[in-house]
Enzyme design. Structure first.
Site, PDB file in Angstrom:
ATOM      1  N   HIS A  52       0.845  -1.191   0.000  1.00 36.79           N
ATOM      2  CA  HIS A  52       0.000   0.000   0.000  1.00 36.79           C
ATOM      3  C   HIS A  52       0.883   1.245   0.000  1.00 36.79           C
ATOM      4  CE1 HIS A  52      -3.679  -2.315   1.841  1.00 36.79           C
ATOM      5  NE2 HIS A  52      -3.211  -2.848   0.731  1.00 36.79           N
ATOM      6  N   GLU A  54       1.290   3.738   2.087  1.00 42.58           N
ATOM      7  CA  GLU A  54       2.017   4.082   3.303  1.00 42.58           C
ATOM      8  C   GLU A  54       3.327   3.299   3.416  1.00 42.58           C
ATOM      9  OE1 GLU A  54      -2.451   4.004   4.411  1.00 42.58           O
ATOM     10  OE2 GLU A  54      -1.108   3.098   2.933  1.00 42.58           O
ATOM     11  N   CYS A  77      -5.076   1.168   6.567  1.00 40.64           N
ATOM     12  CA  CYS A  77      -5.767  -0.065   6.954  1.00 40.64           C
ATOM     13  C   CYS A  77      -5.204  -0.589   8.268  1.00 40.64           C
ATOM     14  CB  CYS A  77      -5.654  -1.116   5.858  1.00 40.64           C
ATOM     15  SG  CYS A  77      -3.971  -1.731   5.598  1.00 40.64           S
ATOM     16  N   CYS A  86      -1.243  -1.445   7.562  1.00 39.50           N
ATOM     17  CA  CYS A  86      -0.387  -0.279   7.394  1.00 39.50           C
ATOM     18  C   CYS A  86      -0.195   0.448   8.722  1.00 39.50           C
ATOM     19  CB  CYS A  86      -0.995   0.679   6.360  1.00 39.50           C
ATOM     20  SG  CYS A  86      -0.891   0.058   4.662  1.00 39.50           S
ATOM     21  N   SER A 170     -20.828   8.214 -37.394  1.00 42.62           N
ATOM     22  CA  SER A 170     -20.450   8.958 -36.190  1.00 42.62           C
ATOM     23  C   SER A 170     -18.948   9.214 -36.094  1.00 42.62           C
ATOM     24  CB  SER A 170     -20.895   8.183 -34.946  1.00 42.62           C
ATOM     25  OG  SER A 170     -20.242   6.921 -34.877  1.00 42.62           O
ATOM     26  N   ARG A 186     -10.686   5.434 -20.080  1.00 46.37           N
ATOM     27  CA  ARG A 186     -10.775   3.978 -20.196  1.00 46.37           C
ATOM     28  C   ARG A 186      -9.713   3.293 -19.345  1.00 46.37           C
ATOM     29  NH1 ARG A 186     -11.706   2.624 -26.647  1.00 46.37           N
ATOM     30  NH2 ARG A 186     -13.819   3.487 -26.835  1.00 46.37           N
ATOM     31  N   LEU A 206     -13.152  -0.900 -28.067  1.00 48.19           N
ATOM     32  CA  LEU A 206     -13.398  -0.753 -26.624  1.00 48.19           C
ATOM     33  C   LEU A 206     -12.182  -1.133 -25.782  1.00 48.19           C
ATOM     34  CD1 LEU A 206     -17.078  -2.077 -26.329  1.00 48.19           C
ATOM     35  CD2 LEU A 206     -16.275   0.252 -26.750  1.00 48.19           C
ATOM     36  N   GLU A 302     -20.214   4.179 -22.743  1.00 46.12           N
ATOM     37  CA  GLU A 302     -19.895   5.007 -23.913  1.00 46.12           C
ATOM     38  C   GLU A 302     -21.000   5.013 -24.969  1.00 46.12           C
ATOM     39  OE1 GLU A 302     -16.060   5.187 -25.560  1.00 46.12           O
ATOM     40  OE2 GLU A 302     -15.032   4.531 -23.759  1.00 46.12           O
ATOM     41  N   GLY A 304     -24.934   3.516 -26.773  1.00 46.65           N
ATOM     42  CA  GLY A 304     -25.426   4.733 -27.414  1.00 46.65           C
ATOM     43  C   GLY A 304     -26.527   5.421 -26.624  1.00 46.65           C
TER      44      GLY A 304
END
Length: 375
Positions: A52, A54, A77, A86, A170, A186, A206, A302, A304
């Site tokens: 992590h 830290e 945590c 941590c 498009s 993305r 995609l 994304e 339509g």
């Protein structure tokens, strides 16, 4: 002194943002350690199973961490998971003071990390730059508290609100700068979702390609999700020829031969209830619950217009990002950015809160949180 403290937390937030796209379903956290006015350690969350933020900062600081001050964007945590707590590392290193932007809403932490530090005699300051820190981990926070993903809807449209011409063309409404930014979006998402009509008409890939991190065969791509009530997605679609997995959400049975054709290229069929009895639209709430179980914390939608409209109708969109190109498409049969049922009165319309406006080349990006209503 207050300004300097704010700068240290800003540095921790910058580090946290570097971790976005790599840590899910864990939060993206940044940490800075300061001693005698000098930064002696910095770190951000590593991929799941590794250290992590830290601990990364403590490792860099070494013995200089003793009697130092730590700035961290999320409560440390205090439990044993894939890594030790941590809080134990912070206490063992001799840190005297910890500044925490926000508490961790995870029920197994949620104040317990702060209590553990205070019980060890460490001064804790909570709440510095809480707003920006919450935004960095807005997806994690929603998922850990509700079990469903944070939903960001992205739209590229003309000045008159169209996402395609009457013939379905498009490409491309938005410019290069905007598209590069979307690839960055993305990269930080766990999954990208579109409706079946987008796949049939645009045949998108995609994938995250134009940003560092995810991309190429050696990196983990976001899960691709296609909302396809009738199972109309062609097995030859480009999404099946890309690295990673594709999930087809249907509400009508799909033949075994078609399922096998999808599976050969990493496609999985998920049958869900329909929104209406004997309808052809997948129950989107049921889909989000299933994605949440699969540890999808951030879902990028994304298109339509039909899918985004249905998500608005159901009140399931958490954030909206619209790119507006300086063009007029026209035509009553051109594709609208948001379809669905819509509202009857302006007073029922969604109003964006915490709105932000940026320019990308000739395009304007408007983003915000549709959590309110016009009053």
């Amino acid at each position: 002194m207050l300004e300097q403290t704010t700068n240290y937390m800003k540095g921790a937030l910058t580090l946290a943002k570097l971790a976005l796209g790599y840590t899910s379903p864990n939060p993206a956290v940044g940490s800075v350690i300061v001693k005698d006015g000098m930064v002696v350690g910095m770190g951000h969350t590593q991929p799941p199973g590794s250290w992590h933020a830290e601990v990364m900062a403590l490792q860099q600081a070494g013995s200089k961490a003793n009697k130092g001050t730590m700035y961290v964007t999320l409560e440390p945590c205090c439990h044993y998971g894939r890594t030790p707590p941590c809080t134990e590392a912070i206490i063992s290193a001799g840190i005297e003071e910890v500044h925490i932007a926000i508490a961790d809403p995870n029920p197994i932490v949620n104040g317990k990390g702060i209590s553990a530090l205070q019980a060890a005699g460490i001064k804790v300051v909570l709440g510095e730059m809480a707003g920006p820190a919450t935004e960095v981990n807005e997806a994690y926070i929603k998922h850990i508290t509700t079990g469903v993903p944070f939903v960001t809807a992205k739209v590229a449209m003309s000045l008159d609100g169209k996402i395609a011409t009457k013939t379905g063309d498009s490409k491309w409404i938005s410019g290069d700068d905007a598209r590069k930014f979307v690839h960055g979006m993305r990269h930080t998402a766990d999954a990208i979702m579109v409706g079946v009509n987008t796949v049939i008409h645009d045949d998108p890939r995609l994938t995250a390609r134009l940003s560092s991190g995810k991309g190429g065969t050696a990196k983990v791509q976001p899960l691709r999700v296609i909302v396809d009530g009738k199972g109309r997605t062609p097995a030859s679609a480009r999404v099946f020829n890309e690295p990673g997995k594709t999930l087809l959400a249907v509400c009508r049975p799909v033949g075994s031969a078609q399922i096998e054709a999808y599976a050969r290229n990493g496609g999985e069929v998920l049958q869900l209830p329909s929104q209406e009895e004997q309808g052809d639209m997948v129950d989107l709430r049921a889909l989000l619950k299933e994605l949440g179980k699969r540890e999808v914390t951030h879902l990028l939608v994304e298109g339509g217009g039909t899918l985004i409209g249905s998500l608005f109708d159901a009140g399931l969109i958490d954030k909206l990002v619209i790119f507006i190109a300086p063009i007029i498409i026209g035509g009553s049969n051109a594709k609208p950015a948001v379809a669905g049922r819509g509202v009857d009165r302006i007073a029922q319309a969604f109003a964006l809160q915490r709105m932000e406006v940026k320019r990308f080349g000739d395009d304007i990006m408007v983003s915000g949180y549709p959590s309110g209503r016009v009053s």
